[in-house]
Structure formats: C-alpha cells, structure tokens
Design an enzyme around this catalytic site. Structure first.
Site, PDB file in Angstrom:
ATOM      1  N   THR A 101       0.900  -1.111   0.002  1.00 53.29           N
ATOM      2  CA  THR A 101       0.097   0.124  -0.227  1.00 53.29           C
ATOM      3  C   THR A 101       0.904   1.234  -0.058  1.00 53.29           C
ATOM      4  O   THR A 101       2.144   1.080  -0.039  1.00 53.29           O
ATOM      5  CB  THR A 101      -0.935   0.068   1.291  1.00 53.29           C
ATOM      6  OG1 THR A 101      -0.077   0.015   2.443  1.00 53.29           O
ATOM      7  CG2 THR A 101      -1.842  -1.324   1.439  1.00 53.29           C
ATOM      8  N   VAL A 157      14.355  -0.884  -0.785  1.00 54.15           N
ATOM      9  CA  VAL A 157      15.512  -0.219  -1.107  1.00 54.15           C
ATOM     10  C   VAL A 157      16.085  -0.526  -2.454  1.00 54.15           C
ATOM     11  O   VAL A 157      16.283  -1.808  -2.651  1.00 54.15           O
ATOM     12  CB  VAL A 157      16.651  -0.129  -0.185  1.00 54.15           C
ATOM     13  CG1 VAL A 157      17.669   0.765  -0.706  1.00 54.15           C
ATOM     14  CG2 VAL A 157      16.289   0.106   1.220  1.00 54.15           C
ATOM     15  N   LYS A 229      14.982   5.070   2.909  1.00 51.94           N
ATOM     16  CA  LYS A 229      15.913   3.956   2.386  1.00 51.94           C
ATOM     17  C   LYS A 229      17.286   4.265   3.203  1.00 51.94           C
ATOM     18  O   LYS A 229      17.761   3.331   3.233  1.00 51.94           O
ATOM     19  CB  LYS A 229      15.915   4.370   0.669  1.00 51.94           C
ATOM     20  CG  LYS A 229      14.607   3.895   0.133  1.00 51.94           C
ATOM     21  CD  LYS A 229      14.772   4.300  -1.540  1.00 51.94           C
ATOM     22  CE  LYS A 229      13.463   3.893  -1.866  1.00 51.94           C
ATOM     23  NZ  LYS A 229      13.350   4.545  -3.376  1.00 51.94           N
TER      24      LYS A 229
END
Ligand SMILES: NC(=O)C1=CN([C@@H]2O[C@H](COP(=O)(O)OP(=O)(O)OC[C@H]3O[C@@H](n4cnc5c(N)ncnc54)[C@H](O)[C@@H]3O)[C@@H](O)[C@H]2O)C=CC1
Ligand SMILES: N[C@@H](CC=O)C(=O)O
Length: 361
Positions: A101, A157, A229
């Site tokens: 999501t 990532v 990230k």
C-alpha cells in the site's frame, strides 16, 4: 510440491504486477523455484476486498483484464466493497501477506498495523512499503522472530535490485564504513528528462505514468523517500538505529531546470544522493541532499530509474550495487525474491528440525 497462498494488501502497480507474474508464469516459476504460488485474498482502497475461503484460489485473469481504476470486488463471490484489511489479514487462509500500500513517511500507518496483524496471525510478511521498515524495522523483526515467521523487505530499497541481501549475505568479513547512493528512481529519471529539456512538472508526470512515483511524488522530489531508504540501509547494514530526525533531508525543489541544464553543459550531473558514514566513535551520520557530481564520479552515470549504492569497505574499498530503483514489474520481482527467501528459510528450518529429530532418533 510446496505451495504458498498469498494475501495481496494493496492492488496497485506493484501487487498487480505480482499477480500478473503469478498468472502468466506460475508454472515456470514452480518448475524453477520449487514452489507454487496462489492468490487467496486481495484488498484495495478502491476495489474493496476479495477472499477465497473454500480452499481454492482467486482466478486472476478476469481481474487483470479490468483497468486498475475500474476494478470492483463488491459483486463477486467472497467480495466486499470494504477492504476489511484487519479481517482479511488475520483470517484469510494465506501463508504470506504481501503489503504494497502507500508508503506513509510520517508514521508508517496503516501499513505498520497491516504488518503487525499479519505477524501476530502467524503469517509471513513480504513488503515493498518503506514506512514500517524504516520507522519500526527492528521491532517488527523481533516480533516476527517471536512468532516464528519471516519478515522480508528487499523491495524497500532499490526495488528489485537485491542491494539489501547482497550487503547482508555477501559482505561477510568486511567492515563497511558507510555508503552513498542514488536511491530514488523517480527523481533520477526526472533530473535526466530535465537535462533533456523537459520541465520538472512534465518530467514528474512522465515518472508517474511509468509507475515509478509515490502516490504523492513530493516524497520522491523532496528526498523523504531517500531518507527512509537511507535509514533502512544504515540500520540493516551499518547496525545503526537512525530515526528520521537523524537524517537531514534536502530535496530538489531548490534547483531550477536552468540550474540542471547549466550544470550538464559544464560536465556536472545533479543527483539526489543519500549517504551514511560511521564516525570514529562508532555512531552513524547520514544525510540526503542534491549534489552536482563531476562526470567521472561513479554515480554521475547512473541514469533514468536506475539506482546505485557504493558501499565503502575496509578490504575491497568501494563496492557498488546498481540496478533498477523503481518500476512495477521490477518491484514485483522483489516480492517474488522475498517469497523465495521465505521458502529457503522455512525449508532450511524444516531440514534442521528433521536433522534434530534424527539426532534424537
Ligand atoms: N512503484 C515502484 O517502483 C516501487 C514502489 N515501492 C513501494 O511499494 C508500495 C506500492 O507501490 P505501487 O504499487 O507503485 O503504488 P500504487 O499507488 O500503484 O498502489 C498502491 C495501492 O495500495 C492501495 N491502498 C492504499 N492504502 C490502502 C489500504 N489502507 N488498504 C488497501 N489498499 C490500500 C491503493 O488503492 C493502491 O491501489 C508503496 O509503498 C511504494 O513506496 C517500492 C519500491 C518501488
Ligand atoms: N517512488 C520510488 C519507488 C521505489 O522505491 C522511487 O522512485 O524510487
């Protein structure tokens, strides 16, 4: 033959592409990877929810033939206009929950709850959602351990490029002092298109159409996606415990299209760079900022949605991992690689238990 039944939470670009992979290549995948895949539940804000409770699986082909914005589960057997996320995650007969999501960089919700509910229900979790992993990764990994399930997040990532597994599995014996990288496909694609003459707005619209961008592309352009990230990579690879406040973040909005093009004419390439480095006292500093790189810099040639992270190590110097940083199919592959990791871990555990029993034999 082992089979994994999936619950897809969020049915947008990434999970829809995973469903396409399963529908189109399921038999090939089973032959290659040694396990079958079925989808038994899907939820989505717009389409509602669809659950198979009779031991069967969802027939994906008819769903995939419907345009994403027009999908409506309410009139189907086992369907509802409501996503019913908690009930689906806790009660659907799935082995694995694939959470894809929207990433919420503020508090990671509702994906954080989705992950928690799945783990508490004894289901493995594979996710591309950066929020829960960046903001609560360690706690969720501990919760998964306590419940004896896997929590995999390779796609958080660099999309399908296995940068996390490479660093975790292939750097044994190396001391990693830090890293720097181009870690957002959308902004890197946008900078290249602006160098080619487009406006920022038109370049962002192209990235959105290609399925690279976040629901709110501000996260891509202002660096918040890279910030998450950097946190994930630093916490996973450098053993840090970074919070968002620890990672100063500057995005691209301070740059004009003329700045970008003038730099290119002078042999420089603007890149949005995420970096982390271990200080002499062992703590880790990190940041996100646009940098005008000289043409000879290893990251200057990273173009389009391609991303790259250079890890700084003691024995090898710089080791760079490069590959797609965004893309629906590329990221769906990350989820498939997560399922493979679940398979390998559970098969090994089963093997260990068998050996242990044999030892008791
Ligand atoms: N697109 C890409 O290249 C990559 C995406 N990601 C991450 O993967 C996730 C999904 O990305 P995309 O599929 O591209 O996004 P998307 O915006 O195409 O799809 C997200 C879907 O989730 C649904 N959704 C949102 N909140 C929901 C909720 N509470 N319950 C049920 N459904 C809900 C939306 O209706 C939408 O269909 C995001 O967190 C993104 O940051 C990670 C790596 C690469
Ligand atoms: N919007 C993100 C998707 C992958 O994380 C990006 O462009 O990199």
């Amino acid at each position: 033959m082992t089979r994994y039944d999936l619950a897809l939470i969020g049915f947008g670009g990434v999970n829809r592409a995973l469903a396409e992979l399963i529908a189109e290549r399921g038999d090939t995948l089973e032959a290659e990877l040694g396990f079958g895949l079925r989808v038994v539940a899907i939820t989505d804000l717009r389409a509602g929810s669809l659950v198979c409770t009779d031991g069967g699986a969802i027939d994906l082909a008819p769903l995939l033939a419907v345009a994403p914005g027009e999908l409506d589960f309410s009139g189907l057997a086992g369907g509802s206009p409501d996503p019913r996320n908690e009930w689906v995650i806790r009660e659907a007969p799935a082995d694995i929950v694939a959470e894809a999501t929207f990433t919420n960089p503020a508090d990671g919700e509702p994906a954080l709850s989705h992950v928690r509910w799945a783990i508490e229900a004894g289901k493995h979790v594979c996710t591309t959602n950066k929020g829960p992993v960046a903001l609560h990764g360690r706690a969720l990994q501990e919760l998964a351990r306590r419940h004896g399930v896997c929590f995999e997040f390779e796609g958080t990532v660099m999309s399908g490029t296995p940068v996390l597994r490479t660093a975790r599995r292939m750097f044994g014996g190396l001391a990693v002092h830090g890293f720097e990288g181009v870690m957002n496909g959308t902004s890197n694609y946008v900078l290249g298109r602006v160098e080619s003459g487009l406006s920022f707005a038109d370049a962002v619209a192209e990235a959105q159409a290609l399925g690279y961008a976040e629901a709110d592309p501000t996260a891509d352009i202002e660096g918040h996606d890279v910030q998450l990230k950097v946190m994930i990579l630093a916490n996973e690879v450098l053993g840090a415990d970074l919070r968002r406040a620890d990672v100063p973040c500057t995005g691209l909005s301070a740059l004009t299209a003329d700045d970008v093009r003038r730099a290119a004419a002078e042999g420089l390439r603007w890149k949005l760079v995420g970096s982390a480095a271990r200080r002499p006292d062992g703590t880790v500093e990190a940041r996100v900022a646009p940098v005008a790189l000289p043409a000879e810099h290893p990251l200057a040639g990273v173009c389009g949605p391609v991303n790259a992270v250079a890890f700084h190590t003691d024995l090898l110097g710089a080791v760079t991992v490069a590959g797609p940083g965004a893309g629906r199919v590329e990221t769906a592959y990350a989820l498939l690689s997560d399922v493979l990791a679940v398979h390998e871990r559970t098969a090994n555990l089963a093997g260990a238990e068998l050996l242990q029993e044999a030892g008791r034999g």
